[in-house]
Design a protein around this motif. Structure first.
Motif, PDB file in Angstrom:
ATOM      1  N   GLN A   1     -18.499 -28.331   1.037  1.00  0.00           N
ATOM      2  CA  GLN A   1     -18.313 -28.251   2.482  1.00  0.00           C
ATOM      3  C   GLN A   1     -19.404 -27.384   3.090  1.00  0.00           C
ATOM      4  O   GLN A   1     -19.859 -26.416   2.481  1.00  0.00           O
ATOM      5  N   VAL A   2     -19.816 -27.736   4.301  1.00  0.00           N
ATOM      6  CA  VAL A   2     -20.850 -27.000   5.023  1.00  0.00           C
ATOM      7  C   VAL A   2     -20.198 -26.125   6.080  1.00  0.00           C
ATOM      8  O   VAL A   2     -19.310 -26.564   6.807  1.00  0.00           O
ATOM      9  N   HIS A   3     -20.661 -24.888   6.171  1.00  0.00           N
ATOM     10  CA  HIS A   3     -20.185 -23.960   7.192  1.00  0.00           C
ATOM     11  C   HIS A   3     -21.393 -23.514   8.001  1.00  0.00           C
ATOM     12  O   HIS A   3     -22.440 -23.181   7.424  1.00  0.00           O
ATOM     13  N   LEU A   4     -21.241 -23.508   9.349  1.00  0.00           N
ATOM     14  CA  LEU A   4     -22.347 -23.174  10.243  1.00  0.00           C
ATOM     15  C   LEU A   4     -22.056 -21.886  11.001  1.00  0.00           C
ATOM     16  O   LEU A   4     -20.949 -21.715  11.514  1.00  0.00           O
ATOM     17  N   VAL A   5     -23.062 -21.027  11.107  1.00  0.00           N
ATOM     18  CA  VAL A   5     -22.917 -19.785  11.852  1.00  0.00           C
ATOM     19  C   VAL A   5     -24.101 -19.653  12.801  1.00  0.00           C
ATOM     20  O   VAL A   5     -25.257 -19.533  12.354  1.00  0.00           O
ATOM     21  N   GLU A   6     -23.813 -19.641  14.103  1.00  0.00           N
ATOM     22  CA  GLU A   6     -24.853 -19.486  15.111  1.00  0.00           C
ATOM     23  C   GLU A   6     -25.063 -18.017  15.446  1.00  0.00           C
ATOM     24  O   GLU A   6     -24.138 -17.208  15.347  1.00  0.00           O
ATOM     25  N   SER A   7     -26.256 -17.696  15.895  1.00  0.00           N
ATOM     26  CA  SER A   7     -26.569 -16.362  16.384  1.00  0.00           C
ATOM     27  C   SER A   7     -27.725 -16.467  17.371  1.00  0.00           C
ATOM     28  O   SER A   7     -28.387 -17.504  17.457  1.00  0.00           O
ATOM     29  N   GLY A   8     -27.947 -15.374  18.105  1.00  0.00           N
ATOM     30  CA  GLY A   8     -29.093 -15.307  18.996  1.00  0.00           C
ATOM     31  C   GLY A   8     -28.787 -15.449  20.467  1.00  0.00           C
ATOM     32  O   GLY A   8     -29.681 -15.310  21.304  1.00  0.00           O
ATOM     33  N   GLY A   9     -27.539 -15.723  20.802  1.00  0.00           N
ATOM     34  CA  GLY A   9     -27.194 -15.816  22.213  1.00  0.00           C
ATOM     35  C   GLY A   9     -27.210 -14.451  22.875  1.00  0.00           C
ATOM     36  O   GLY A   9     -27.314 -13.420  22.226  1.00  0.00           O
ATOM     37  N   GLY A  10     -27.115 -14.474  24.196  1.00  0.00           N
ATOM     38  CA  GLY A  10     -27.099 -13.221  24.938  1.00  0.00           C
ATOM     39  C   GLY A  10     -27.391 -13.426  26.398  1.00  0.00           C
ATOM     40  O   GLY A  10     -27.351 -14.551  26.902  1.00  0.00           O
ATOM     41  N   LEU A  11     -27.676 -12.324  27.072  1.00  0.00           N
ATOM     42  CA  LEU A  11     -27.973 -12.335  28.500  1.00  0.00           C
ATOM     43  C   LEU A  11     -29.479 -12.214  28.700  1.00  0.00           C
ATOM     44  O   LEU A  11     -30.118 -11.325  28.113  1.00  0.00           O
ATOM     45  N   VAL A  12     -30.024 -13.089  29.519  1.00  0.00           N
ATOM     46  CA  VAL A  12     -31.459 -13.061  29.783  1.00  0.00           C
ATOM     47  C   VAL A  12     -31.700 -13.415  31.246  1.00  0.00           C
ATOM     48  O   VAL A  12     -30.904 -14.139  31.855  1.00  0.00           O
ATOM     49  N   GLN A  13     -32.766 -12.902  31.804  1.00  0.00           N
ATOM     50  CA  GLN A  13     -33.105 -13.227  33.187  1.00  0.00           C
ATOM     51  C   GLN A  13     -33.773 -14.601  33.253  1.00  0.00           C
ATOM     52  O   GLN A  13     -34.388 -15.058  32.271  1.00  0.00           O
TER      53      GLN A  13
END
Length: 116
Positions: A1-13
């Motif tokens: 089974q494949v598990h996905l983990v996202e990162s890198g989001g946030g607040l930007v102008q």
């Protein structure tokens, strides 16, 4: 089974940049097509960018020329480089893995907020 983990989001102008990452578990990453979707409040989830198990990419018209999808099979990771961000890019961004007839997996999402 494949598990996905996202990162890198946030607040930007507005006008700024962010790079999203999606790390996949397992040993079949190189065989997977990978996509980035997004869902803004009150709107349907939409496809932003896709990359095949090879090198073919595709983009929504709204992000062409601003976003770039790429993958590093050695790191089991797909990226979404987002430049010239606009307030309308604000959404939860989801990573999606697919291998037709075998699997379809979603990540948990990462929030991108672009302030004006």
């Amino acid at each position: 089974q494949v598990h996905l983990v996202e990162s890198g989001g946030g607040l930007v102008q507005a006008g700024g940049s962010l790079r999203l990452s999606c790390a996949a578990s397992g040993s079949i990453f190189s065989m997977l097509g990978m996509d980035w979707y997004r869902q803004a409040p009150g709107k349907q989830r939409e496809l932003v960018a896709s990359i095949s198990s090879g090198v073919y990419t595709n983009y929504a018209d709204s992000v062409k020329g601003r976003f770039t999808i790429s993958r590093d099979n050695a790191k089991n990771t797909v990226y979404l480089q987002m430049n010239s961000l606009k307030p309308e890019d604000t959404a939860v961004y989801y990573c999606h893995a697919r291998r037709p007839g075998h699997l379809e997996v979603w990540g948990q999402g990462t929030l991108v907020t672009v302030s004006s």
